[in-house]
Design an enzyme around this catalytic site. Structure first.
Site, short mmCIF file in Angstrom:
data_model
loop_
_atom_site.label_atom_id
_atom_site.label_comp_id
_atom_site.label_asym_id
_atom_site.label_seq_id
_atom_site.Cartn_x
_atom_site.Cartn_y
_atom_site.Cartn_z
N THR A 202 -9.31 -10.70 -11.89
CA THR A 202 -7.89 -11.17 -10.93
C THR A 202 -8.68 -12.37 -10.16
O THR A 202 -9.60 -12.30 -9.67
CB THR A 202 -7.56 -10.15 -9.96
OG1 THR A 202 -7.00 -9.14 -10.84
CG2 THR A 202 -6.58 -10.91 -8.91
N ARG A 230 2.34 -0.93 -17.40
CA ARG A 230 1.40 -0.65 -16.24
C ARG A 230 1.31 -1.73 -15.33
O ARG A 230 1.16 -3.04 -15.49
CB ARG A 230 0.07 -0.36 -16.95
CG ARG A 230 -1.09 -0.17 -16.00
CD ARG A 230 -2.04 -1.50 -15.68
NE ARG A 230 -3.09 -0.95 -14.88
CZ ARG A 230 -3.75 -2.07 -14.16
NH1 ARG A 230 -3.41 -3.20 -14.15
NH2 ARG A 230 -5.03 -1.63 -13.45
N VAL A 231 1.31 -1.63 -13.95
CA VAL A 231 1.21 -2.41 -12.80
C VAL A 231 -0.18 -2.06 -12.17
O VAL A 231 -0.32 -0.94 -11.79
CB VAL A 231 2.45 -2.40 -12.08
CG1 VAL A 231 2.13 -3.11 -10.75
CG2 VAL A 231 3.60 -3.02 -12.72
N GLY A 232 -1.00 -3.14 -11.77
CA GLY A 232 -2.11 -2.93 -11.19
C GLY A 232 -2.04 -3.14 -9.40
O GLY A 232 -0.86 -3.00 -9.08
N ASP A 233 -3.18 -3.20 -8.98
CA ASP A 233 -3.05 -3.35 -7.42
C ASP A 233 -2.62 -4.82 -7.14
O ASP A 233 -2.21 -5.18 -5.91
CB ASP A 233 -4.44 -3.16 -6.99
CG ASP A 233 -5.62 -4.01 -7.41
OD1 ASP A 233 -5.33 -4.45 -8.75
OD2 ASP A 233 -6.36 -4.56 -6.78
N GLY A 254 -10.68 -5.75 -9.68
CA GLY A 254 -11.42 -4.41 -10.11
C GLY A 254 -10.25 -3.44 -10.53
O GLY A 254 -9.29 -3.89 -10.61
N GLY A 256 -7.57 -1.50 -10.63
CA GLY A 256 -6.40 -1.60 -9.56
C GLY A 256 -6.07 0.02 -9.24
O GLY A 256 -5.68 -0.04 -8.09
N1 ASP Z 1 -7.19 -5.65 -10.19
C1 ASP Z 1 -6.53 -6.02 -11.49
C2 ASP Z 1 -5.74 -4.85 -12.36
O1 ASP Z 1 -6.09 -3.54 -11.89
C3 ASP Z 1 -7.62 -6.08 -12.57
C4 ASP Z 1 -8.97 -6.81 -12.04
O2 ASP Z 1 -8.68 -7.50 -10.89
O3 ASP Z 1 -9.91 -6.77 -12.52
O4 ASP Z 1 -4.82 -5.19 -12.66
#
Ligand code: ASP
Length: 341
Positions: A202, A230-233, A254, A256
């Site tokens: 990200t 799917r939705v991440g952080d 990382g 999420g």
């Molecule tokens: N944080 C992002 C997500 O989980 C992915 C990432 O930054 O590696 O979608």
């Protein structure tokens, strides 16, 4: 009043009493103004360096931090060779490129889009959500509809290269999303995408402008080959990004799911409010992830970066390999973050 407090008061009074008013004034030295490192922009990963250049152009001309971070993260969003953000991002397991992004300004205004398709600059749609709607989050079709109504053009974000990688992944992966979990430590050099532990990143960016105001932005295509929807952080205010103009800002990259579980970026900001320096606050948040899930945390990557109101910055990650890009009047650098493992 305790005896000790009484004693302190008496001794301060008696030493002042031997000085005349004039002497007191002459001996008073003005406190030095705190040195604030501003303007400054920091971002996740080494590709943040090019993004910082675009942000810096605005900051150097005394522009607003929120304008700088939006302009900055648009660079990797438009880069087809970056498979974790915007155009050219890896699709979900059904072949759809879905983007997550959010933005925050110095007035606690925020905007976010989740699972947005067909628009490269998800961050600019998030900004419009912030500025033109009474809402904070728009998701999926509604976010797309809003973008199109505001002049964005519908695009195909799936590049031939990303499509090829997805089809390769489909051959072996049994349609099961991989969450970076393997029985070995993360190694960015040995784990090229697709599908390996390094199948997501990200850009999270934080800036402080010449007036000392903060802004932050965060944008991603999320976990490669994730489940549809799917939705991440990254688009979740407080998880992937948080900016508090009194204290500082934080953002993450990382897995999420683990960042959401601890509301990571907000946690980092609150730790700074309690007096921790940015690196120490990021470290504490990473430790919280370990505490919540000791076994899993050995096999995944999460990194935080943070900036405080003095222009001090820091980062911390679970695994080696995380980097932070920094641009200020003093430097233009990419640093390796410290990590637990
Ligand atoms: N944080 C992002 C997500 O989980 C992915 C990432 O930054 O590696 O979608």
């Amino acid at each position: 009043m305790s005896t000790r407090r009484k004693f302190l008061q008496t001794s301060v009074l008696s030493s002042a009493a031997v000085l005349t008013g004039k002497q007191i004034l002459a001996d008073t030295i003005a406190l030095p103004k705190p040195v604030v490192n501003t303007p400054i922009v920091i971002s996740t990963w080494d590709f943040g360096k090019t993004a910082n250049i675009a942000a810096w152009e605005i900051l150097a001309q005394k522009g607003r931090a929120v304008d700088a971070v939006e302009a900055g993260v648009r660079i990797p969003e438009a880069d087809p060779t970056n498979h974790t953000i915007g155009y050219g991002g890896y699709p979900d397991r059904d072949g759809y490129v879905t983007l997550d992004a959010c933005i925050m300004d110095e007035f606690y205004n925020c905007g976010s889009v989740m699972a947005l398709q067909h628009i490269t600059h998800a961050i600019s749609v998030a900004r419009l959500v912030m500025e033109k709607t009474p809402h904070i989050v728009l998701a999926g079709d509604g976010a797309l509809q809003f973008a199109l109504a505001n002049g964005f053009k519908k695009e195909n974000l799936l590049t031939p290269e990303s499509e090829k990688a997805w089809k390769e992944w489909m051959k072996k992966a049994k349609y099961e999303p991989e969450m970076n979990i393997e029985n070995r430590l993360y190694d960015k050099d040995k784990d090229p995408m697709p599908g390996g532990p390094d199948n997501h990143d990200t850009i999270g960016m934080l800036a402080m402008d010449a007036k000392g105001n903060l802004g932050g932005a965060c944008t991603t295509s999320g976990m490669a080959f994730k489940m549809h929807g799917r939705v991440g952080d990254s688009p979740i205010i407080g998880a992937g990004l948080y900016v508090d103009n009194e204290i500082g800002g934080a953002t993450s990259s990382g897995v999420g799911e683990e960042v959401i579980r601890i509301v990571g970026s907000h946690l980092v900001v609150e730790l700074m409010r309690q007096g921790l320096k940015p690196e120490a606050a990021c470290k504490e948040a990473v430790q919280r992830i370990i505490k919540r899930n000791p076994e899993k945390s050995k096999k995944i990557q999460v990194g935080f970066v943070a900036l405080n109101k003095k222009g001090e910055y820091g980062a911390y990650a679970l695994q080696k390999g995380f980097t932070i890009s920094v641009r200020s009047n003093k430097e233009e650098s990419v640093y390796a973050s410290k990590s637990v493992y």
